[in-house]
Structures are given as C-alpha cells and as structure tokens.
Scaffold this active site. Structure first.
Site, PDB file in Angstrom:
ATOM      1  N   SER A 207      -4.866   2.837  -8.430  1.00 40.95           N
ATOM      2  CA  SER A 207      -5.600   4.074  -8.147  1.00 40.95           C
ATOM      3  C   SER A 207      -6.445   4.479  -9.344  1.00 40.95           C
ATOM      4  O   SER A 207      -6.065   4.245 -10.502  1.00 40.95           O
ATOM      5  CB  SER A 207      -4.615   5.191  -7.812  1.00 40.95           C
ATOM      6  OG  SER A 207      -5.244   6.457  -7.829  1.00 40.95           O
TER       7      SER A 207
ATOM      8  N   LEU B 258       0.808  -1.212   0.000  1.00 41.81           N
ATOM      9  CA  LEU B 258       0.000   0.000   0.000  1.00 41.81           C
ATOM     10  C   LEU B 258       0.844   1.266   0.000  1.00 41.81           C
ATOM     11  O   LEU B 258       0.342   2.339  -0.353  1.00 41.81           O
ATOM     12  CB  LEU B 258      -0.920   0.023   1.234  1.00 41.81           C
ATOM     13  CG  LEU B 258      -1.709  -1.249   1.565  1.00 41.81           C
ATOM     14  CD1 LEU B 258      -2.616  -0.989   2.772  1.00 41.81           C
ATOM     15  CD2 LEU B 258      -2.506  -1.742   0.381  1.00 41.81           C
ATOM     16  N   ALA B 259       2.090   1.180   0.424  1.00 43.59           N
ATOM     17  CA  ALA B 259       2.914   2.376   0.608  1.00 43.59           C
ATOM     18  C   ALA B 259       3.210   3.048  -0.726  1.00 43.59           C
ATOM     19  O   ALA B 259       3.513   2.398  -1.725  1.00 43.59           O
ATOM     20  CB  ALA B 259       4.213   2.005   1.308  1.00 43.59           C
TER      21      ALA B 259
ATOM     22  N   GLN C 117       4.060   7.441  -2.379  1.00 46.78           N
ATOM     23  CA  GLN C 117       3.868   8.882  -2.290  1.00 46.78           C
ATOM     24  C   GLN C 117       2.546   9.115  -3.001  1.00 46.78           C
ATOM     25  O   GLN C 117       2.467   9.071  -4.217  1.00 46.78           O
ATOM     26  CB  GLN C 117       5.008   9.621  -2.987  1.00 46.78           C
ATOM     27  CG  GLN C 117       5.073  11.117  -2.691  1.00 46.78           C
ATOM     28  CD  GLN C 117       3.835  11.901  -3.137  1.00 46.78           C
ATOM     29  OE1 GLN C 117       2.943  12.174  -2.315  1.00 46.78           O
ATOM     30  NE2 GLN C 117       3.748  12.232  -4.398  1.00 46.78           N
TER      31      GLN C 117
ATOM     32  N   TYR D  50       2.008  10.887 -10.234  1.00 44.90           N
ATOM     33  CA  TYR D  50       1.450   9.856  -9.360  1.00 44.90           C
ATOM     34  C   TYR D  50       0.673   8.830 -10.178  1.00 44.90           C
ATOM     35  O   TYR D  50       0.852   7.619 -10.021  1.00 44.90           O
ATOM     36  CB  TYR D  50       0.543  10.492  -8.304  1.00 44.90           C
ATOM     37  CG  TYR D  50      -0.242   9.475  -7.512  1.00 44.90           C
ATOM     38  CD1 TYR D  50       0.386   8.673  -6.567  1.00 44.90           C
ATOM     39  CD2 TYR D  50      -1.612   9.307  -7.724  1.00 44.90           C
ATOM     40  CE1 TYR D  50      -0.336   7.722  -5.848  1.00 44.90           C
ATOM     41  CE2 TYR D  50      -2.333   8.370  -7.006  1.00 44.90           C
ATOM     42  CZ  TYR D  50      -1.688   7.579  -6.077  1.00 44.90           C
ATOM     43  OH  TYR D  50      -2.390   6.631  -5.369  1.00 44.90           O
TER      44      TYR D  50
ATOM     45  N   GLU E  11      -6.583   7.326 -10.336  1.00 47.76           N
ATOM     46  CA  GLU E  11      -5.783   8.322 -11.045  1.00 47.76           C
ATOM     47  C   GLU E  11      -5.077   7.710 -12.251  1.00 47.76           C
ATOM     48  O   GLU E  11      -4.581   8.444 -13.110  1.00 47.76           O
ATOM     49  CB  GLU E  11      -4.768   8.962 -10.104  1.00 47.76           C
ATOM     50  CG  GLU E  11      -5.375   9.838  -9.024  1.00 47.76           C
ATOM     51  CD  GLU E  11      -5.970  11.138  -9.562  1.00 47.76           C
ATOM     52  OE1 GLU E  11      -5.498  11.618 -10.621  1.00 47.76           O
ATOM     53  OE2 GLU E  11      -6.903  11.661  -8.930  1.00 47.76           O
TER      54      GLU E  11
END
Length: 334
Positions: A128, A83-84, A86, A152, A130
């Site tokens: 995501s 999950l980690a 930025q 990202y 995104e």
C-alpha cells in the site's frame, strides 16, 4: 490443464475484479473466505454474486495457520494473490492490536503455507502507498524509504518485508505490489471516496442534506481498481519476482474529488459539506503520489483513465443503486 489461482480477500473490491480477470483468462479460481461470509452471502458476497457459480469458495481464517495450510494443501494453486487485510486506515487507529495481528500474522501464515505446500507456485502480496506515509520524497517509487503513519501502514511494511525475506531466503517467486489508492463503485462505504459519492447520490435524491468529512486538503493518487488488478496479474507472469509501485502519477485533493462528485450532479459541495475535526487522523498523511515508471517499463502496464471519469462512474452507480432502493421501498405491496 487450467491454471489455478487462490485469492484471499476475494469478496473485496480488488478481489472481485481480480477474480473476473482470471476467469476471463481461463483460470480455475478459488477464494479464501470466512465461513460467516458463506453463511451470509447477501451482505458479504455482493461483489461476487454474479460469478458465484464460477468460483470455488474455501472457508478459512487468516488468523489460523492450520486453516490456511489446509486450504493451500487442498487447492495447490499455481498463483496466490494475498489481498485480504484490515484495510481501513482510520479503524487501525481505533484498534491497532487487531490490525497488526490480522495483517502481519495473516501474511506470515500465507507465506509459510506457500513455502511448505507449493514452493513452486507464485505469490503476490498487496502492499500500500500508506507504507510511504509522510515521505519526504515526492513522487514515491520502489526505492523511496518507508515512513508509515498508522498501524495499517506499519502492518503493510511488515508484510512487505516478510514477502521480500521469503523471496530472498528461500528463492520463492514472491512479489509485492505497492498500490496507491484505487477506487471503483465496489469500494467500501467507509472509505472517503465512496463516502463522498454515496452521499452525493443521497443528497441529489433528497435522502440526505449534508456530509461531514475530515481533512479536505489531503492529496492522494487515485486510480481505478479494475486497472490495478491487471498489474497484479502481470507481476506473477514475470520470470523473476520483484516489487512494483502501481499508480497514476497524478495527485488530487479530497476537495477536488468533492468538486468533481458534486459538480457531476449540478451541486456545489460548499453548500453541503462541513469539516469535522474529530474525523482527522491522529497522524495525517498529507501528500501521496506514485512513480510507476518501473511497472511501465518492465510489466508493460500503463494507466490512462481520468479521475473525473472514475468519479462520474462511482456517482452514477450510487445514483442507480439508490433509485432502485427507493423504487422498491415505494412500490405497493402485492
């Protein structure tokens, strides 16, 4: 024997809820964290403070393959939840290099160590919405082409492709959850939803007067993080690995979120919110909405919470926190 799970990002919103879920299911839970977090638990471990005695923290850096390999070899997990990252989109415009390096290399290191040390384990990668970015297809599902609009989003597409490649090339049980926006009282203050609810609480309590935001007409598919981590777990319980969109299937604007949040405390957002053009993204994503039919049919995952209920929960949590802070500040010293 207890099943063992390793979570990267255990100190974040999703990691903390996932750790709780796995503990409830009887897992032995390990969390990979930076050493600085262990040295500063008050500020960096607040989301998991209540379960620190039940989880084992493993100091490591996702920027170091030997570090990741060592943790993987020491823990030898049955399930790995990566999950980690930025994850603050706006910051990724300010520092594209660290976002791309951390997110892509970190995922690659995790997959490589997974394959080398515990190839019989199961791996989850946190994708995501995104990744879809400015998609021409609405709603978005697992077959929708990606069109990321930030470093990202690009880094998450790369992580998705790495995960899929390790699955197909090496026969590993590696799945990707393409999660649309998910919020909670544990959301970071830098994200627009928590920025709104925390300022609503501050304004209601007389600790602030106004709030500056960017694009109020961006539409997002917002759900509750506590429900979304259940989907992560369900993915790793399947006989075959696969990729799944996790979403509510409903979309709302930032403006609607504001109306709900301010309205909950009897305020009109128009009297307190102003638009700052400098807070707009260089490349905007106007509308995201997910189609989770596949997850519903194959995982049995459903979502039923309302956005208004989530907003009220977040505002109430921020009010309670700030009232406690204010009371502590005003209390006479002994």
């Amino acid at each position: 024997m207890k099943r063992k799970a390793l979570i990267t990002g255990i100190t974040g919103q999703d990691g903390s809820y996932l750790a709780e879920l796995l503990l409830e299911k009887g897992y032995e839970v390990h969390g990979m964290v930076r050493r600085v977090a262990i040295e500063d638990p008050e500020h960096r471990l607040w989301r998991i403070r209540h379960i620190l005695g039940e989880v084992e923290l493993q100091p490591a850096s996702l920027e170091s393959y030997p570090s990741v390999f060592r943790v993987m070899a020491n823990v030898r997990p049955d399930e790995i939840y990566h999950l980690a990252a930025q994850s603050f989109v706006s910051y990724s415009f300010e520092d594209e290099f660290s976002t791309l390096n951390t997110n892509i290399n970190g995922t690659h290191y995790m997959l490589a160590a997974f394959r080398e040390v515990v190839p019989g384990s199961r791996f989850y990668f946190a994708g995501s919405s995104e990744m879809f970015g400015e998609s021409a297809v609405i709603p978005q599902n697992e077959e929708t082409p990606f069109h990321p609009r930030s470093a990202y989003g690009i880094s998450k597409v790369a992580g998705f492709e790495l995960t899929r490649n390790y699955r197909e090339a090496y026969g590993l049980h590696a799945s990707c959850g393409i999660l649309f926006n998910h919020e909670s009282p544990r959301r970071g203050f830098e994200f627009v939803t928590r920025k709104i609810t925390s300022h609503v609480a501050k304004i209601k309590l007389g600790l602030a007067k106004d709030l500056k935001l960017g694009n109020l007409d961006a539409y997002r598919d917002w759900g509750h993080a506590q429900e979304y981590v259940r989907a992560m777990w369900l993915m790793l319980q399947q006989d075959e690995p696969d990729d799944f969109v996790i979403a509510t299937g409903k979309t709302h604007s930032v403006r609607e979120f504001l109306e709900m949040a301010f309205g909950h405390v009897g305020l009109d957002y128009r009297e307190h919110v102003s638009v700052d053009p400098q807070l707009y993204r260089p490349a905007e994503v106007s509308r995201l909405i997910g189609d989770c039919s596949k997850a519903r049919q194959e995982l049995g995952w459903t979502y039923s919470q309302s956005l208004s209920g989530l907003v009220r929960e977040m505002v109430d949590a921020d009010l309670e926190y700030l009232k406690g802070q204010k009371a502590a500040y005003l209390a006479p010293s002994l």
